[in-house]
Design a protein around this motif. Structure first.
Motif, PDB file in Angstrom:
ATOM      1  N   GLU A   1      47.587  42.040  42.648  1.00 34.57           N
ATOM      2  CA  GLU A   1      48.199  41.054  41.774  1.00 34.57           C
ATOM      3  C   GLU A   1      48.176  39.629  42.316  1.00 34.57           C
ATOM      4  OE1 GLU A   1      52.679  41.138  41.965  1.00 34.57           O
ATOM      5  OE2 GLU A   1      52.279  43.151  42.732  1.00 34.57           O
ATOM      6  N   ASN A   2      47.719  39.405  43.512  1.00 36.04           N
ATOM      7  CA  ASN A   2      47.886  38.086  44.117  1.00 36.04           C
ATOM      8  C   ASN A   2      46.615  37.256  44.215  1.00 36.04           C
ATOM      9  OD1 ASN A   2      50.697  38.372  44.640  1.00 36.04           O
ATOM     10  ND2 ASN A   2      50.207  39.721  46.369  1.00 36.04           N
ATOM     11  N   GLN A   3      45.465  37.885  44.149  1.00 35.83           N
ATOM     12  CA  GLN A   3      44.214  37.166  44.361  1.00 35.83           C
ATOM     13  C   GLN A   3      43.361  37.169  43.105  1.00 35.83           C
ATOM     14  OE1 GLN A   3      42.035  38.551  47.730  1.00 35.83           O
ATOM     15  NE2 GLN A   3      40.466  36.962  47.605  1.00 35.83           N
ATOM     16  N   LEU A   4      42.889  35.975  42.727  1.00 38.26           N
ATOM     17  CA  LEU A   4      42.041  35.852  41.552  1.00 38.26           C
ATOM     18  C   LEU A   4      40.652  36.413  41.852  1.00 38.26           C
ATOM     19  CD1 LEU A   4      41.804  34.609  38.656  1.00 38.26           C
ATOM     20  CD2 LEU A   4      40.830  32.594  39.765  1.00 38.26           C
ATOM     21  N   SER A   5      40.112  37.189  40.915  1.00 40.98           N
ATOM     22  CA  SER A   5      38.761  37.712  41.081  1.00 40.98           C
ATOM     23  C   SER A   5      37.773  36.559  41.234  1.00 40.98           C
ATOM     24  CB  SER A   5      38.379  38.563  39.868  1.00 40.98           C
ATOM     25  OG  SER A   5      36.990  38.830  39.868  1.00 40.98           O
TER      26      SER A   5
ATOM     27  N   CYS B   1      40.693  43.547  34.748  1.00 41.16           N
ATOM     28  CA  CYS B   1      41.757  44.457  35.190  1.00 41.16           C
ATOM     29  C   CYS B   1      41.717  44.572  36.705  1.00 41.16           C
ATOM     30  CB  CYS B   1      41.579  45.834  34.575  1.00 41.16           C
ATOM     31  SG  CYS B   1      41.512  45.845  32.777  1.00 41.16           S
ATOM     32  N   LYS B   2      42.855  44.406  37.351  1.00 38.38           N
ATOM     33  CA  LYS B   2      42.933  44.507  38.802  1.00 38.38           C
ATOM     34  C   LYS B   2      44.147  45.318  39.219  1.00 38.38           C
ATOM     35  CE  LYS B   2      39.490  42.125  40.581  1.00 38.38           C
ATOM     36  NZ  LYS B   2      38.534  42.740  41.520  1.00 38.38           N
TER      37      LYS B   2
ATOM     38  N   HIS C   1      47.356  43.002  35.639  1.00 32.38           N
ATOM     39  CA  HIS C   1      47.621  43.955  36.722  1.00 32.38           C
ATOM     40  C   HIS C   1      48.920  44.685  36.441  1.00 32.38           C
ATOM     41  CE1 HIS C   1      50.675  41.142  38.159  1.00 32.38           C
ATOM     42  NE2 HIS C   1      49.785  40.174  38.016  1.00 32.38           N
ATOM     43  N   LEU C   2      49.258  45.638  37.308  1.00 34.99           N
ATOM     44  CA  LEU C   2      50.485  46.412  37.176  1.00 34.99           C
ATOM     45  C   LEU C   2      51.528  45.981  38.201  1.00 34.99           C
ATOM     46  CD1 LEU C   2      48.992  49.959  36.449  1.00 34.99           C
ATOM     47  CD2 LEU C   2      50.087  48.392  34.833  1.00 34.99           C
TER      48      LEU C   2
ATOM     49  N   ASP D   1      41.384  58.975  38.263  1.00 39.60           N
ATOM     50  CA  ASP D   1      41.295  57.790  39.105  1.00 39.60           C
ATOM     51  C   ASP D   1      42.176  56.681  38.525  1.00 39.60           C
ATOM     52  OD1 ASP D   1      39.632  56.173  41.249  1.00 39.60           O
ATOM     53  OD2 ASP D   1      39.675  54.949  39.418  1.00 39.60           O
ATOM     54  N   LYS D   2      43.073  56.120  39.312  1.00 42.69           N
ATOM     55  CA  LYS D   2      44.057  55.159  38.799  1.00 42.69           C
ATOM     56  C   LYS D   2      43.414  53.882  38.296  1.00 42.69           C
ATOM     57  CE  LYS D   2      48.025  56.794  41.491  1.00 42.69           C
ATOM     58  NZ  LYS D   2      49.078  56.429  42.490  1.00 42.69           N
ATOM     59  N   GLY D   3      42.383  53.414  39.002  1.00 47.67           N
ATOM     60  CA  GLY D   3      41.716  52.197  38.563  1.00 47.67           C
ATOM     61  C   GLY D   3      41.011  52.381  37.238  1.00 47.67           C
TER      62      GLY D   3
END
Length: 380
Positions: A326-330, A322-323, A349-350, A265-267
């Motif tokens: 890349e654009n939205q803050l948790s 880890c996300k 992020h990647l 799983d990539k995540g």
């Protein structure tokens, strides 16, 4: 293709080698013997307990002081290895520098009092970190580590086929050699089933009850097996971090693998990779500078979570989420920012984007790690 270079801890081992014995611990096949041998000029400076000729020399304590530096490998297989090392050090401390490599039994010394106190320094060797593979910390190096892990053999080969074969061999050795050396485990087949199940548990609160039902053994047996797998550096667990203002979970923990490339799983793969790099960071600051370091996670009773909190000398110094995006803050970061004394929050992020506000710094993983690498140095 990367040429595997020098390990970051080598220069610190070199600095301490004249003062006391050096113990090098870590997972099987992580490169402990290779690192130790890098301090030698001749083959006759290396002694392996499995070699009968070398064993005779070790047991009689008759070393040529002209060698100046010696490596003792697999010494833990001798049941009186602590007493033997104490005698060697006391006899040769002003004439020989001694490096010792071996199994998880060496690590037990670090966790309690022993007769070797004050005679050795312990360094943990990790799989290759990003900056050790590529000093510029480029994305290509991250992708290589994610695919092949950080162990030298598959990382050097960079072949999916060779990685699969290496993984099978490593797991077999972990079960049938390392566990056998460390503990009398009767049902090794069920430990193999446990190892098969663990990759799917990475990143989520670990349920011993669920594993107990799957394996049809007692909870105490599962807990014991998990501890054994940690002791031989197959997996590691982290505990939750809590404060008086936070209704957090207290008993759950999260599990990760030393070979993160096992994950599909990539995540979960990215999270395990970051966990391993942060554990490297913590162990470096412990082994080189003597700080008390902890890697933990944040999770409250309703499931809000931040993946990692790094604690230095009992104070949190930063948290990492880890996300894949890349654009939205948790949304969990502002929540925990208000309820914890953690001074810095990062979201890695990647992707490529980078932005910062009063709540957190959002950045590519490589940028975050470059900042941490600047902190991996010897302190006064």
């Amino acid at each position: 293709m990367y040429l595997l270079g020098e390990r970051s801890i080598r220069k610190f081992i070199a600095e301490d080698l004249n003062d006391r014995m050096i113990f090098i611990g870590g997972p099987r096949q992580v490169g402990k013997t290779t690192l130790a041998k890098s301090f030698l000029q001749r083959k006759n400076q290396y002694f392996n307990w499995d070699d009968t000729t070398d064993r005779a020399v070790i047991k009689t304590h008759k070393f040529d002081v002209g060698l100046r530096t010696i490596v003792l490998d697999e010494l833990h297989k001798y049941f009186r290895w602590r007493t033997l090392l104490k005698g060697l050090y006391d006899k040769y401390k002003s004439e020989l520098s001694i490096l010792v490599t071996g199994s998880a039994r060496l690590d037990t010394l670090r966790k309690g009092g022993d007769s070797l106190f004050g005679r050795y320094r312990y360094f943990r060797l990790h799989p290759f970190a990003l900056h050790e593979l590529d000093s510029n910390c480029n994305r290509k190096a991250t992708e290589t580590l994610l695919q092949f892990g950080g162990f030298p053999e598959p990382l050097s080969a960079q072949s999916p086929r060779k990685y699969r074969l290496w993984k099978q061999e490593r797991i077999a050795r972990v079960v049938y050699q390392d566990l056998r050396d460390l503990d009398m485990v009767k049902d090794l087949s069920k430990i193999e089933l446990l190892i098969d199940a663990l990759p799917s548990k990475v990143g989520s609160p670990l349920s011993v009850q669920s594993l107990k039902e799957d394996l049809e053994v007692s909870p105490n047996t599962v807990s014991h097996w998990l501890l054994l797998l940690e002791t031989i550096y197959y997996s590691f667990r982290i505990l939750p971090y809590g404060t008086p203002k936070l209704r957090g979970i207290k008993k759950a923990n999260k599990l990760y693998l030393w070979d993160w490339a096992e994950l599909q799983d990539k995540g979960a793969l990215f999270e395990n990779f970051v966990a391993s790099q942060l554990l490297y960071y913590c162990h470096f600051l412990e082994d080189v500078n003597g700080h008390a370091m902890e890697l933990r996670f944040l999770r409250d009773s309703v499931g809000r979570e931040i993946d990692f909190v790094v604690i230095k000398n009992k104070k949190p110094i930063f948290a990492v989420e880890c996300k894949s995006g890349e654009n939205q803050l948790s949304k969990h970061i502002p929540y925990f920012r208000e309820r914890t004394p953690i001074p810095h929050f990062y979201q890695v992020h990647l992707g490529k984007s980078r932005f910062k506000d009063d709540r957190a710094s959002v950045m590519p993983w490589e940028d975050f790690w470059k900042e941490r690498v600047r902190e991996l140095r010897a302190e006064p």
